[in-house]
Enzyme design. Structure first.
Site, PDB file in Angstrom:
ATOM      1  CB  ALA A 104     -22.301  -3.811 -39.071  1.00 40.59           C
ATOM      2  CG  HIS A 105     -17.748  -2.024 -40.511  1.00 41.15           C
ATOM      3  ND1 HIS A 105     -17.055  -1.826 -41.678  1.00 41.15           N
ATOM      4  CD2 HIS A 105     -18.949  -1.417 -40.678  1.00 41.15           C
ATOM      5  CE1 HIS A 105     -17.803  -1.109 -42.494  1.00 41.15           C
ATOM      6  NE2 HIS A 105     -18.940  -0.858 -41.928  1.00 41.15           N
ATOM      7  CG  ASN A 106     -15.717   0.530 -37.008  1.00 40.27           C
ATOM      8  OD1 ASN A 106     -15.682   0.297 -38.218  1.00 40.27           O
ATOM      9  ND2 ASN A 106     -14.630   0.560 -36.279  1.00 40.27           N
TER      10      ASN A 106
END
Lengths: 324, 324, 324
Positions: free
Chosen positions: A225-227
């Site tokens: 997922a993001h980050n």
């Protein structure tokens, strides 16, 4: 195809015992290898397999030299498994392979993307503008690399992987009226020597980038997922899901179908067992597990039913202890 | 790229405190924002982060106005997180973007498919005959939309998604002789404002359609089987699997890697925790969980072994209670 | 579109009760079928649905002939569900379908690949050299078939599947210095009548091939690692992960999101429940389960906390038993 024993040892080192002119026409595990095959013994526990093997040549450690020579030709190397890995590479290189263009004509590469020297973009890949594909990195086929995403050198991306789709970010509208999209303004930064499996998805960051450090190996159908940040040389097995802003340390091994909670940190050198949900940060390396043990269905049903009363069973034990 | 504070407030409303001429050249979380960045505080619990932040401007709620102004410029808005979401949209729109054709030349769109005004079909997408892509809907790249599947307006489909593959339907042949395919004659109907993540698969219905209602948000690598219905504004996190003919209500939040049993119904407003298997219908909204708690492996092994005897431990407690 | 009852019975057999000239213009479940629809009753438990159905015609077993005829037209067949499956096939065949070329012009098929008679390669597929696509096999769209991989006859591969990506094989370098790739020199061999779901990934073998036997049905987003063997007619539901060198027998049914440990063997005819991790070989067919039962979150939290003390609770029960 065949390789000469002497050529192998010349390329990879090790101590050859046997006829260097011998031609090896295949690699195989000890149990199925035949007289023209090269095999290996990496774990001394399987010594019996060595003794029973029909392999023409075996790669063994110095400790196994004696039993190996008792049965025939051998290459003695410090780390037989690593040696074997390098033989597979030699084998692959020795196969005639049509050259083909660096960028397959069916790939869609934006004129503002950078494809460095020695990189190969396979058929039906998409590389968006601002993306950079490092030196000698290979996108096999049907890979997507989104805007401004950067892959380092010598990476391999298997078919169907998606690097740089939007992260899953939405702000709730008042009164359950739905969701407002948070545009994902970051990208994905991938180091050198990274391998990314088939169908694996790595989302772009919301503001800063999602980061995959050097030497990371991701198996198939993994969600990043993001980050998220995954540290150097960590390996992640298939079907694992890593939620947003999780930070996984270096040299971790994450088992298949694990789930990593968002916004947590996992220490360097941590092992996560298959199917385990890591629900909080891990500060002390070690092996962590959380999976319901399998059973025949009848036994499982009984125990699962009792599990729903476990807290009250604990209270009943306490009550009994008070009485006794 | 930079946006003027005054322009942001003019576009999105809110109460500006500070110099409207200030240029913001990036969005960042409080902890990493610098003097030229815009940040936000959505949860009063993180007030300390606000006070320590170097952000040039912060978006805060009316309740946080005072501490925000004590440190510098601020935009006061009722819902700072929603406001921030809209700033990301403003930011994205402000980035120069080449126009490009509505249908990328590498996409394969059947002449009998309908692509409505403002829709964009990215590179290497496939849209089969009878499919309809609603107004302003975007298929990013490498998306498949099968025969007769319909997407509403303003949807976003991330790379690699498959909409309208065949559902998994087979009738057993007598005596274990294999399986007879049940042709999947339904399609997929998707409402407006739906987002579908990378690699997510939504199967066509067996007879009637699989239905995704307005405002649903699906993350990456989700499996939606045939004849599932997902209600309005429900959000589903990555790696979740929803089995055939399950009906999920509106405004639900389904955690990552959840599994939803086939043919069940989940009430509006239900929360399902990460990794939970929903094995029966849920009629009462609430939060539902079923995941083995993680532990260090040694402790897990002990407890997992005891778990296999749990039903008999319960009987032993009963016996002790009788005696005492 | 409409089919005449007499034509259905002529094609598929069964005993027609009613007017053979009747036109059926749709297939539907008993509860939603109307007077121009054909429906079926496969499980006598749902007899009440039969009696209340508006279906124009129903397919029933000989045992249900009487109640079926009491309400109208019927086809009596030994296995109504199988009969229904064949009607869906008839339906699909009756739909006019543009012929199209055997290999879609957007597909990338290596000149050294073999596409047999009657096979169809859909848009944006990749078929690498040495691969073979058997007679009447269909790759729907955006399917990858890697070098030397072989599919048998009458297979169907749904969009986005990846057959023949590299297996996940690496030898550790000394002192945590990273990983050395083990080139995956095997391929994938797939039998006849196999169906492979959207986004499913089947890795090539390390030395020998990964093998999928005749009649196997794989749902969407399944991971099949290198050197796995799946036996004849086994069906695997979506999101399941099968680790390297696992051998699954014939006629097994593997529930969704199951996880199969590497290097184990599963007996013919085994059932694995949804979400279960099969951690060791199964020699005795039966049904195996291992999933944490769902509960409301508050109850789950209490029981999960107690679960972490379960081994010590067992000891306390023992102590109480000694005393009593």
């Amino acid at each position: 195809m065949a390789l000469q024993l002497a050529a192998i040892v010349q390329a990879l080192g090790g101590e050859l015992h046997g006829d260097g002119n011998l031609l090896v026409d295949g690699l195989a595990p000890l149990e199925s290898a035949g007289p023209s095959h090269l095999s290996f013994l990496s774990n001394p526990r399987y010594r019996a397999q060595l003794e029973g093997s029909q392999a023409g040549v075996v790669i063994v450690s110095p400790a196994m030299k004696e039993p190996a020579l008792a049965r025939g030709a051998a290459i003695v190397a410090d780390d037989p498994y690593l040696y074997f890995a390098r033989v597979t590479q030699l084998w692959k290189k020795a196969q005639p392979r049509p050259a083909g263009p660096a960028v397959h004509p069916s790939a869609v590469v934006d004129p503002e993307a950078v494809v460095e020297e020695g990189a190969r973009i396979g058929p039906l890949c998409v590389v968006e503008r601002g993306a950079r594909i490092g030196k000698d990195t290979e996108l096999k086929a049907r890979v997507f690399v989104g805007e401004n995403c950067v892959l380092g050198e010598r990476c391999i991306v298997q078919p169907g992987a998606v690097i740089g789709g939007d992260g899953f970010g939405f702000a709730p509208l008042p009164q359950g009226a739905g969701w407002e999209k948070i545009e994902q303004l970051g990208a994905v930064t991938i180091g050198n020597d990274v391998e990314i499996g088939a169908g694996t998805c790595i989302d772009r960051g919301a503001l800063a980038d999602t980061v995959i450090e050097d030497g990371v190996k991701l198996d198939n159908l993994i969600q990043v997922a993001h980050n998220v940040r995954i540290g150097r040389n960590t390996a992640v097995a298939a079907c694992t899901g890593i939620a947003g802003s999780a930070t996984i340390g270096a040299n971790c091994m994450i088992g298949g179908a694990a789930r990593i909670q968002g916004h947590i940190t996992i220490a360097d050198g941590t092992f996560v067992s298959t199917g385990t949900f890591i629900s909080r940060s891990i500060h002390k390396p070690g092996m962590y597990t959380g999976v319901f043990p399998m059973d025949d269905n009848v036994s499982w049903e009984k125990n699962a039913a009792a599990l729903k009363q476990l807290a009250s069973l604990r209270d009943r034990i306490k009550a009994l202890e008070k009485k006794s």
